[in-house]
Write an enzyme that holds these catalytic residues in place. Sequence first.
Site, short mmCIF file in Angstrom:
data_model
loop_
_atom_site.label_atom_id
_atom_site.label_comp_id
_atom_site.label_asym_id
_atom_site.label_seq_id
_atom_site.Cartn_x
_atom_site.Cartn_y
_atom_site.Cartn_z
N TYR A 136 -57.47 -23.35 17.12
CA TYR A 136 -58.72 -22.71 16.85
C TYR A 136 -59.67 -23.77 16.26
CZ TYR A 136 -61.83 -19.26 14.57
OH TYR A 136 -62.99 -18.47 14.01
N LYS A 164 -59.16 -21.82 21.23
CA LYS A 164 -60.32 -20.85 20.70
C LYS A 164 -61.56 -21.78 20.38
CE LYS A 164 -61.76 -17.04 17.55
NZ LYS A 164 -61.37 -16.28 16.31
#
Length: 313
Positions: A136, A164
């Site tokens: 992420y 992400k």
Amino acid sequence: MTDIDFSGVFPAMVTPFTADNEIDTETLREDAQRLETAGVDGLVPMGSTGESATLSHAEHVEAIEAVVDAVEDVPVIAGTGSNNTAEALDLSQQAADAGADALLLISPYYNKPEPQGMYDHYAEIADTVDLPQIIYNVPSRTGRNIAVDTAVDLADHPNIAGYKAASGDLNRISEVIERTRDTEFAVLSGDDGMTLPILAAGGDGAISVVANVEPERACAMVGAALEGDYEFARAIHHELGPLTRQLFVETNPIPVKAAMAMRGYAPERIRSPLTELSEEHRDELRERLDELDSDLAEPTDVDSSDSDSTDGN
């Protein structure tokens, strides 16, 4: 490794609290079931939107278990990141034991590791915990971008399944997509306002804040884009735009918790040092929700069956 399709819409869930500032597990379970019924493709408890920074490890596990127990047919992707590799590894193992299907790992924040340290951090967790893992990148919260080369190198690890993207830099995100096209590696938007552009560049879906409030529309937009119907996807993108912007007028998850309370989904209570939404933003948020509830604001005939901000979600 669990076989999960990381395409579609994955709400970054909020964590509801009781009046005693404990996790409201009953409401959390109800919310998970509401979202599953709406047609989402998975659920993400204990991310930034879930106020993970103010929850103990025991509370992380409590929330993850509640969501796992509540749903039947969608994967649960548990947020287990930390700026301490040993801590992230321990929390990831606990999440696996709690029944999580996959992990979401924010990049180490505050201490700002160099690219080799970033790679080693993720590789150690992926080597040890046999679950699919999503790295992420949200530099507005962490202070450091995951280098594109590092993301591409990590994509070769069998347990690292996706990325992400919440950097706000479409060029960087597009390069990650371009250089991982030949691997089983999903690129998911972590910024609702950029979900459609990321899908157009070849992304696979979104870990979404707005999907907590408008899951059917979010699923319809992403589903249409993945099927190549960009005219329909653009219509919903613009329909959701005013609400999406309003959900980030203050630090996430302050506005989305207010929106969910206005819809009757969960209490607005939020843990310090965050505060409830300021009065100056309440009326406009309520107006955006009313517009979406109005028949006049629904020209796209949204159907959840269509789905088979740099602040970070």
